[in-house]
Scaffold this motif. Structure first.
Motif, PDB file in Angstrom:
ATOM      1  N   PHE A 256       1.014  -1.248  -0.356  1.00 43.63           N
ATOM      2  CA  PHE A 256       0.082   0.203  -0.112  1.00 43.63           C
ATOM      3  C   PHE A 256       1.405   1.088   0.291  1.00 43.63           C
ATOM      4  O   PHE A 256       2.407   1.520   0.470  1.00 43.63           O
ATOM      5  N   LEU A 257       0.033   2.565  -0.701  1.00 44.17           N
ATOM      6  CA  LEU A 257       1.281   3.900  -0.827  1.00 44.17           C
ATOM      7  C   LEU A 257       1.558   4.826   1.131  1.00 44.17           C
ATOM      8  O   LEU A 257       0.021   4.396   1.285  1.00 44.17           O
ATOM      9  N   GLN A 258       2.572   5.530   0.842  1.00 40.55           N
ATOM     10  CA  GLN A 258       2.703   5.696   2.086  1.00 40.55           C
ATOM     11  C   GLN A 258       2.652   7.157   1.307  1.00 40.55           C
ATOM     12  O   GLN A 258       3.078   7.929   0.459  1.00 40.55           O
ATOM     13  N   GLY A 259       1.856   8.139   1.393  1.00 46.51           N
ATOM     14  CA  GLY A 259       1.652   9.573   0.897  1.00 46.51           C
ATOM     15  C   GLY A 259       0.265   9.386   0.329  1.00 46.51           C
ATOM     16  O   GLY A 259      -1.024   8.730   0.686  1.00 46.51           O
ATOM     17  N   ASN A 260      -0.031  10.522  -0.626  1.00 45.78           N
ATOM     18  CA  ASN A 260      -1.188  11.085  -1.248  1.00 45.78           C
ATOM     19  C   ASN A 260      -1.318  10.425  -3.051  1.00 45.78           C
ATOM     20  O   ASN A 260      -0.037  10.539  -3.328  1.00 45.78           O
ATOM     21  N   ILE A 261      -2.377   9.443  -2.708  1.00 43.30           N
ATOM     22  CA  ILE A 261      -2.707   8.920  -4.236  1.00 43.30           C
ATOM     23  C   ILE A 261      -1.994   9.976  -5.776  1.00 43.30           C
ATOM     24  O   ILE A 261      -1.616   9.545  -6.309  1.00 43.30           O
ATOM     25  N   LYS A 262      -2.887  11.174  -5.417  1.00 43.80           N
ATOM     26  CA  LYS A 262      -2.513  12.285  -6.841  1.00 43.80           C
ATOM     27  C   LYS A 262      -0.925  12.880  -7.037  1.00 43.80           C
ATOM     28  O   LYS A 262      -1.357  13.326  -7.523  1.00 43.80           O
ATOM     29  N   ASP A 263      -0.240  12.412  -5.406  1.00 45.48           N
ATOM     30  CA  ASP A 263       0.446  13.156  -5.232  1.00 45.48           C
ATOM     31  C   ASP A 263       1.689  12.122  -5.844  1.00 45.48           C
ATOM     32  O   ASP A 263       2.759  12.003  -5.620  1.00 45.48           O
ATOM     33  N   VAL A 264       2.076  12.058  -7.661  1.00 42.33           N
ATOM     34  CA  VAL A 264       2.486  10.773  -8.225  1.00 42.33           C
ATOM     35  C   VAL A 264       4.375  10.176  -7.429  1.00 42.33           C
ATOM     36  O   VAL A 264       4.966   9.804  -7.556  1.00 42.33           O
ATOM     37  N   LYS A 265       4.829  12.073  -8.228  1.00 41.49           N
ATOM     38  CA  LYS A 265       5.755  12.502  -7.626  1.00 41.49           C
ATOM     39  C   LYS A 265       5.946  12.105  -5.853  1.00 41.49           C
ATOM     40  O   LYS A 265       7.439  11.638  -6.157  1.00 41.49           O
TER      41      LYS A 265
END
Length: 479
Positions: free
Chosen positions: A385-394
């Protein structure tokens, strides 16, 4: 029997024993090589015939993302952007960076996977050179550990304990198996970092320390710049002959001290002075790559001439192995991609992929892979799973994941072109052939001819071992 009669009748026996002692004091008693080693080190090692003579451990500090590199999970792309099932994360510990994070959306692998070789191993396109040698590798895809933070997890892998103070694996092996290198240390450590120096992890000395074993068994750190070892050159006005005389006089004084106090560290000091003297001759030759053919240098990649790079250290590892160094520990930091995963993971692979594969190929073409064990892996994996905001791809990142990850081994005694164990559809938990850190350590020691349960050292009233009171040899990966 009179004194004269005794010497008359036993003269030949005493003379034969004296001659045998001059030629080889142990073979005079009819002992084979294993028995002679037993008498020499007093530990009864090796316990059985080893498959490996030496180990090269390519430790990847920071934890490579298994789901982006070796453990292909199509389900991640299918579920991309959706919340990871609570049934997987319930009761699990993560780092403080995502411990309180409410949203844990799954992200698919950021690279493309293909199958390679006759074994059909899945490898990311971030690792094109490793993909070419998969038929020489044994992948373990069901590793798991206990710590969720870097230093304790690295310490656990290298010493068998999350707390500093225990002997490292290289120290255990050099203590138990004795000396093989003539004019180099038997345990050498080298470190490197990613090109962008984005990882602030520290290389602690106890990663190659001897703990409670005599300090003569600690790893010797080769520096990445200047002379590999400090004070390698004699000062102005001091010749090699003068250095030899100084060392002889110091040894005589140290021996007086040892006879008086019985401190074993005095013997360590004597041995280290002698090793330093030998290294003044051996190290300059070791680090001179002018005798390496151009095609070998190109095989390790463009960074091979940059001291302190992973490529340089991998070629150094092969040269050290040729000179019978028993344990070579190359540690490369920079895999801790909590953010900037899309950019930084590829850089890490560019730093390490080609040199790692080149080392395997180089050892194989020289016939050395048959008795050299190569290990590649980190202290844990990364979350699906992601750490951070999925919209902030960079700024995508993955957190620490101790519950399942991948390492590979190659060479002496392990099955080539083989994959052992498996994780679930999300790369979250092992579902087949679970391998704990202590199982891994027990297996490495087995390959070196050591029964991990029998190899102990008494310290403060307790007998310690690398695997503590745990560990089972993973027999299914043995060739």
């Amino acid at each position: 029997m009179t004194r004269r009669s005794f010497f008359g009748k036993t003269a030949m026996g005493i003379g034969g024993m004296a001659l045998g002692n001059l030629l080889n004091p142990l073979s005079a008693f009819g002992m084979d090589s294993v028995q002679r080693k037993t008498l020499k080190n007093g530990l009864g090692l090796p316990h059985f015939a080893p498959k490996a003579k030496r180990v090269i451990y390519l430790f990847q500090n920071g934890a490579p993302s298994h789901v982006d590199l070796f453990d292909y999970k199509p389900m991640l792309r299918k579920w991309h952007g959706t919340q990871i099932p609570d049934s997987l994360t319930e009761g699990k510990r993560f780092s403080t960076m995502t411990g309180e994070q409410a949203a844990r959306p799954i992200i698919g692998e950021i690279s493309n996977f293909e199958q390679h070789g006759q074994s059909g191993a899945w490898v990311s396109d971030f690792m094109p050179e490793t993909a070419k040698v998969v038929d020489d590798l044994c992948f373990i895809k069901s590793m798991y550990t206990e710590s969720v933070n870097h230093a304790p997890a690295i310490t656990f892998f290298l010493t068998g304990s999350e707390q500093p103070g225990r002997p490292s694996m290289g120290s255990w092996l050099t203590y138990g198996l004795g000396t093989t290198a003539k004019d180099l240390p038997d345990f050498v450590a080298m470190t490197s970092r990613d090109k962008e120096a984005s990882c602030g992890q520290i290389f602690y000395d106890y990663y190659w320390g001897s703990g409670f074993l005599p300090t003569k068994f600690q790893g010797v750190k080769f520096r990445g710049g200047g002379d590999p070892v400090l004070y390698l050159k004699n000062p102005e006005g001091v010749s090699r002959e003068m250095r030899r005389k100084i060392l002889d006089d110091m040894q005589a004084l140290n021996e007086i001290n040892h006879n008086q106090y019985g401190d074993p560290e005095i013997n360590t000091r004597i041995a280290q002075y002698e090793m330093a003297y030998k290294m003044q001759m051996s190290v300059p030759e070791l680090t001179d790559f002018s005798d390496e053919p151009q095609h070998i240098l190109e095989m390790y990649g463009p960074d091979v001439h940059r001291k302190g790079s992973f490529a340089y250290n991998c070629l150094m590892a092969r040269r050290l192995a040729e000179r019978d160094v028993r344990f070579i520990q190359c540690m490369h930091a920079g895999w801790d991609q909590h953010t900037n995963l899309n950019h930084q993971l590829k850089i890490q692979c560019q730093d390490t992929d080609q040199p790692s594969a080149a080392l395997v190929k180089d050892l194989k073409q020289r016939g050395m892979l048959e008795d050299t064990l190569v290990i590649w892996g980190g202290e844990f994996g990364r979350t699906p799973f992601l750490q951070g905001n999925i919209k902030d791809v960079k700024n995508w990142g993955r957190d620490h994941h101790p519950y399942v990850f991948t390492v590979w081994m190659a060479g002496a005694g392990v099955k080539p072109g083989f994959t052992y164990g498996a994780s679930d559809d999300f790369g979250f938990n092992p579902v087949e052939g679970n391998v704990h850190v202590h199982d891994f350590q027990a297996t490495v020691m087995h390959l070196l001819g050591i029964d991990h349960e029998q190899f102990t050292f008494k310290h403060q009233g307790r007998r310690y071992r690398l695997t503590d009171v745990h560990g089972n040899v993973v027999k299914d990966i043995l060739s």
